[in-house]
Design an enzyme around this catalytic site. Structure first.
Site, PDB file in Angstrom:
ATOM      1  N   CYS A 147     -16.660  31.683 -25.973  1.00 44.56           N
ATOM      2  CA  CYS A 147     -16.191  32.362 -24.762  1.00 44.56           C
ATOM      3  C   CYS A 147     -15.976  31.358 -23.634  1.00 44.56           C
ATOM      4  O   CYS A 147     -15.184  31.585 -22.734  1.00 44.56           O
ATOM      5  CB  CYS A 147     -17.188  33.436 -24.345  1.00 44.56           C
ATOM      6  N   LYS A 187     -27.773  45.205 -32.981  1.00 45.16           N
ATOM      7  CA  LYS A 187     -26.681  45.323 -33.943  1.00 45.16           C
ATOM      8  C   LYS A 187     -25.914  44.010 -33.974  1.00 45.16           C
ATOM      9  O   LYS A 187     -25.164  43.695 -33.051  1.00 45.16           O
ATOM     10  CB  LYS A 187     -25.714  46.455 -33.556  1.00 45.16           C
ATOM     11  N   GLU A 194     -21.573  40.389 -21.313  1.00 42.31           N
ATOM     12  CA  GLU A 194     -21.092  38.999 -21.419  1.00 42.31           C
ATOM     13  C   GLU A 194     -19.788  39.069 -22.195  1.00 42.31           C
ATOM     14  O   GLU A 194     -19.795  39.262 -23.414  1.00 42.31           O
ATOM     15  CB  GLU A 194     -22.117  38.136 -22.175  1.00 42.31           C
ATOM     16  N   LEU A 195     -18.664  38.937 -21.504  1.00 42.10           N
ATOM     17  CA  LEU A 195     -17.371  39.268 -22.124  1.00 42.10           C
ATOM     18  C   LEU A 195     -16.473  38.044 -22.289  1.00 42.10           C
ATOM     19  O   LEU A 195     -16.948  36.917 -22.306  1.00 42.10           O
ATOM     20  CB  LEU A 195     -16.713  40.375 -21.302  1.00 42.10           C
TER      21      LEU A 195
HETATM   22  P1  NAD Z   1     -16.040  42.073 -30.384  1.00 40.58           P
HETATM   23  O1  NAD Z   1     -15.992  42.671 -29.026  1.00 40.58           O
HETATM   24  O2  NAD Z   1     -14.991  42.472 -31.347  1.00 40.58           O
HETATM   25  O3  NAD Z   1     -17.431  42.405 -31.101  1.00 40.58           O
HETATM   26  C1  NAD Z   1     -18.669  42.127 -30.479  1.00 40.58           C
HETATM   27  C2  NAD Z   1     -19.711  43.070 -31.053  1.00 40.58           C
HETATM   28  O4  NAD Z   1     -19.366  44.416 -30.741  1.00 40.58           O
HETATM   29  C3  NAD Z   1     -19.831  43.010 -32.580  1.00 40.58           C
HETATM   30  O5  NAD Z   1     -21.168  43.241 -32.933  1.00 40.58           O
HETATM   31  C4  NAD Z   1     -18.967  44.184 -33.015  1.00 40.58           C
HETATM   32  O6  NAD Z   1     -19.312  44.680 -34.290  1.00 40.58           O
HETATM   33  C5  NAD Z   1     -19.275  45.195 -31.925  1.00 40.58           C
HETATM   34  N1  NAD Z   1     -18.251  46.209 -31.729  1.00 40.58           N
HETATM   35  C6  NAD Z   1     -16.911  46.103 -31.936  1.00 40.58           C
HETATM   36  N2  NAD Z   1     -16.304  47.267 -31.581  1.00 40.58           N
HETATM   37  C7  NAD Z   1     -17.282  48.101 -31.154  1.00 40.58           C
HETATM   38  C8  NAD Z   1     -17.287  49.447 -30.654  1.00 40.58           C
HETATM   39  N3  NAD Z   1     -16.167  50.164 -30.527  1.00 40.58           N
HETATM   40  N4  NAD Z   1     -18.465  49.994 -30.294  1.00 40.58           N
HETATM   41  C9  NAD Z   1     -19.593  49.287 -30.402  1.00 40.58           C
HETATM   42  N5  NAD Z   1     -19.660  48.022 -30.870  1.00 40.58           N
HETATM   43  C10 NAD Z   1     -18.511  47.435 -31.235  1.00 40.58           C
HETATM   44  O7  NAD Z   1     -16.075  40.512 -30.161  1.00 40.58           O
HETATM   45  P2  NAD Z   1     -16.138  39.365 -31.274  1.00 40.58           P
HETATM   46  O8  NAD Z   1     -14.788  39.263 -31.890  1.00 40.58           O
HETATM   47  O9  NAD Z   1     -17.302  39.556 -32.169  1.00 40.58           O
HETATM   48  O10 NAD Z   1     -16.443  38.104 -30.348  1.00 40.58           O
HETATM   49  C11 NAD Z   1     -15.471  37.447 -29.648  1.00 40.58           C
HETATM   50  C12 NAD Z   1     -15.457  37.867 -28.189  1.00 40.58           C
HETATM   51  O11 NAD Z   1     -16.765  37.730 -27.642  1.00 40.58           O
HETATM   52  C13 NAD Z   1     -14.585  36.960 -27.352  1.00 40.58           C
HETATM   53  O12 NAD Z   1     -13.848  37.732 -26.441  1.00 40.58           O
HETATM   54  C14 NAD Z   1     -15.583  36.072 -26.621  1.00 40.58           C
HETATM   55  O13 NAD Z   1     -15.110  35.531 -25.425  1.00 40.58           O
HETATM   56  C15 NAD Z   1     -16.700  37.024 -26.417  1.00 40.58           C
HETATM   57  N6  NAD Z   1     -17.959  36.291 -26.183  1.00 40.58           N
HETATM   58  C16 NAD Z   1     -18.482  36.288 -24.935  1.00 40.58           C
HETATM   59  C17 NAD Z   1     -19.634  35.569 -24.680  1.00 40.58           C
HETATM   60  C18 NAD Z   1     -20.224  35.539 -23.306  1.00 40.58           C
HETATM   61  O14 NAD Z   1     -21.376  35.135 -23.193  1.00 40.58           O
HETATM   62  N7  NAD Z   1     -19.520  35.934 -22.268  1.00 40.58           N
HETATM   63  C19 NAD Z   1     -20.262  34.862 -25.712  1.00 40.58           C
HETATM   64  C20 NAD Z   1     -19.702  34.904 -26.982  1.00 40.58           C
HETATM   65  C21 NAD Z   1     -18.548  35.639 -27.209  1.00 40.58           C
END
Ligand code: NAD
Length: 483
Positions: free
Chosen positions: A291, A181, A257-258
């Site tokens: 991130c 997804k 990965e957060l």
């Molecule tokens: P997000 O958590 O809002 O979304 C990530 C994914 O999860 C998207 O596909 C989104 O549609 C989905 N999603 C959102 N809510 C959901 C739910 N309730 N249930 C299931 N899926 C859901 O994050 P974002 O805004 O897309 O990305 C930014 C975040 O990602 C930042 O916190 C960043 O640090 C983190 N990030 C971490 C890494 C890593 O490798 N640690 C890499 C890139 C980004």
């Protein structure tokens, strides 16, 4: 390649890819170019029925894919690497269009993303295990690894290509089948990757892509399905917690990965020019929406004035603009909400006493926010505790190393950190006391497909890339043999 042709080539109107078929849906959603705010595409939006159909396809394909030879999987992944490098123009155009990052960043991401296919094509054939005698001598112990099963992959918008390949490549190398997804902001790049994998010879059903606006419904459906044995998520810590709770119900194997809050430390004897060069990369790549982005700068008081002067000059000289201008160095943020959130962090910091020491100019149109240098930031300022996810650099001065480390480690995050020092020994002394999964020493970038990417504390669970990235998609099995 022009944007319209690049978008048309991925057929977004049939954007749900299940079992090798491209499906249209009753509902669609709009993908927007953040640099212009104009519509790029209407993409099919899957509901729970297609989420289940995707698992059906992945489960049906699993036995055959898991039993292909490692060499076969390796060669398919290698073909995907070659095709992705060949398609770099197409991918760069899509990444620029839907994410907004400058051409140089998008091209670098396309290459970095392809490298996961190459790396895991090489790892796919290195099946490791062991053979030994039990301590009492009664049994032979044979340890091996097998694919965990159908894997649910959930990716963010900030690296639309690399976050997908960093999961798909090890999953396929291990013999898993997948349901992916992508983020609703950036589904087009994921569709292009699905096409590349199909052309590379990945059998139908092994990679299924499900764009949607109903993220929680789709992922919830997957996590409630007994056939899904793995969830690999990249995104915010908040959503990661939600998915971990859902995964707990069926004890689904989870990799997370957060978010991050990376400190960037400059010591008193650091080469300030090198530190500023590193800071520009660590902070402004992807407009700070990484991130691993440096989130807070701790600069020794002995070099503070010089660092601020040079960093400020570099920020003021940044070319902020749309990817359509090849000279752009910093692009827009992903949407209007992101601009508002980062603006609030800046105004909050200023109210707490920070000074805007430098900014650069931005275009009138699009979701742009001026790169900003903040000085006089108090050590307990809110902006130092939050993941900024934007082009803002708050700088704090330090003198005492123990005090520095207390501040650096005072966060629930532990993803990346950076240390710049003239003496490697000093840099290591600091780096080894930072509670983070990755530390860049005298360099502003840590990502590398051959290295274990991931964080401590609430920045995640597990690692991606390297050898360990393959193990995330494997179960360990052992045979106890009586001879
Ligand atoms: P997000 O958590 O809002 O979304 C990530 C994914 O999860 C998207 O596909 C989104 O549609 C989905 N999603 C959102 N809510 C959901 C739910 N309730 N249930 C299931 N899926 C859901 O994050 P974002 O805004 O897309 O990305 C930014 C975040 O990602 C930042 O916190 C960043 O640090 C983190 N990030 C971490 C890494 C890593 O490798 N640690 C890499 C890139 C980004």
């Amino acid at each position: 390649m022009d944007i319209q042709s690049a978008v048309a080539a991925v057929d977004p109107g049939h954007g749900v890819r299940v079992g090798g078929r491209a499906l249209a849906t009753a509902h669609t959603f709009t993908v927007t170019d953040p640099a212009t705010t104009s519509t790029l595409a209407e993409v099919s939006s899957a509901g729970a029925d297609l989420a289940t159909a995707a698992v059906d396809a992945a489960a049906d394909a699993f036995t055959a894919w898991a039993s292909t030879s490692p060499r076969t999987r390796s060669e398919i992944l290698r073909a995907a690497y070659e095709l992705m490098i060949g398609d770099a123009d197409h991918l760069t155009t899509l990444i620029c269009a839907e994410n907004g990052k400058p051409q140089s960043d998008a091209r670098a991401e396309a290459t970095y993303a392809a490298e996961f296919f190459r790396w895991f094509s090489e790892e796919a054939v290195r099946t490791d295990g062991s053979y030994g005698l039990s301590p009492a001598g009664a049994a032979r112990t044979v340890v091996t690894h097998r694919p965990v099963g159908v894997a649910a992959l959930v990716t963010p918008w900030n690296f639309p290509a690399a976050m997908a390949t960093r999961k798909i490549a090890p999953a396929l190398a291990a013999g898993c089948t997948t349901v992916l997804k992508p983020a609703r902001e950036t589904p087009l790049t994921a569709l292009a990757i699905a096409q590349i994998l199909q052309r590379a010879g990945v059998p139908d059903g092994v990679v299924n892509v499900v764009p949607t606006t109903a993220s929680s419904e789709i992922v919830g459906t997957w996590l409630a399905d007994d056939r899904v044995r793995k969830v690999s998520f990249t995104g915010s810590t908040g959503v990661g917690r939600v998915l971990l709770r859902q995964a707990a119900d069926r004890v689904v194997n989870a990799s997370m990965e957060l978010g991050g809050n990376a400190p960037f430390v400059v010591t008193s004897d650091a080469d300030v020019t090198a530190a500023v060069d590193g800071a520009m990369i660590a902070k402004f790549r992807g407009s700070g929406q990484a991130c691993t982005a440096a989130n807070r700068f701790y600069v020794h008081s002995a070099v503070m004035d010089e660092f601020v002067e040079r960093f400020g000059a570099a920020i003021a000289a940044l070319r902020v603009g749309p990817a359509s201008d090849p000279a752009s160095e910093v692009g827009p943020l992903i949407n209007a909400h992101a601009v508002e959130t980062v603006q609030q962090l800046i105004s909050g910091a200023v109210q707490e006493g920070a000074t805007v020491a430098a900014t650069s100019s931005i275009p009138d149109r699009g979701f742009f926010l001026a790169p900003t240098l903040l000085t006089d930031v108090q050590p307990d300022a809110a902006i130092l505790a939050e993941e900024i996810f934007g082009p803002v650099a708050p700088v704090v001065s330090w003198n005492d190393e123990d005090d520095l480390l207390a501040q650096v480690n005072n966060t629930e995050y532990g993803l990346a950190a950076y240390v710049f020092s003239g003496r490697l020994q000093d840099a290591l002394h600091i780096a080894e006391r930072i509670d983070a999964g990755m530390v860049g020493i005298n360099r502003g970038i840590v990502s590398d497909p051959s290295a274990p990417f991931g964080g401590t504390k609430q920045s995640g669970l597990g690692r991606e890339g390297a050898r360990i990235g393959l193990h995330e998609f494997q179960e360990t099995q052992y045979f106890s043999i009586q001879d």
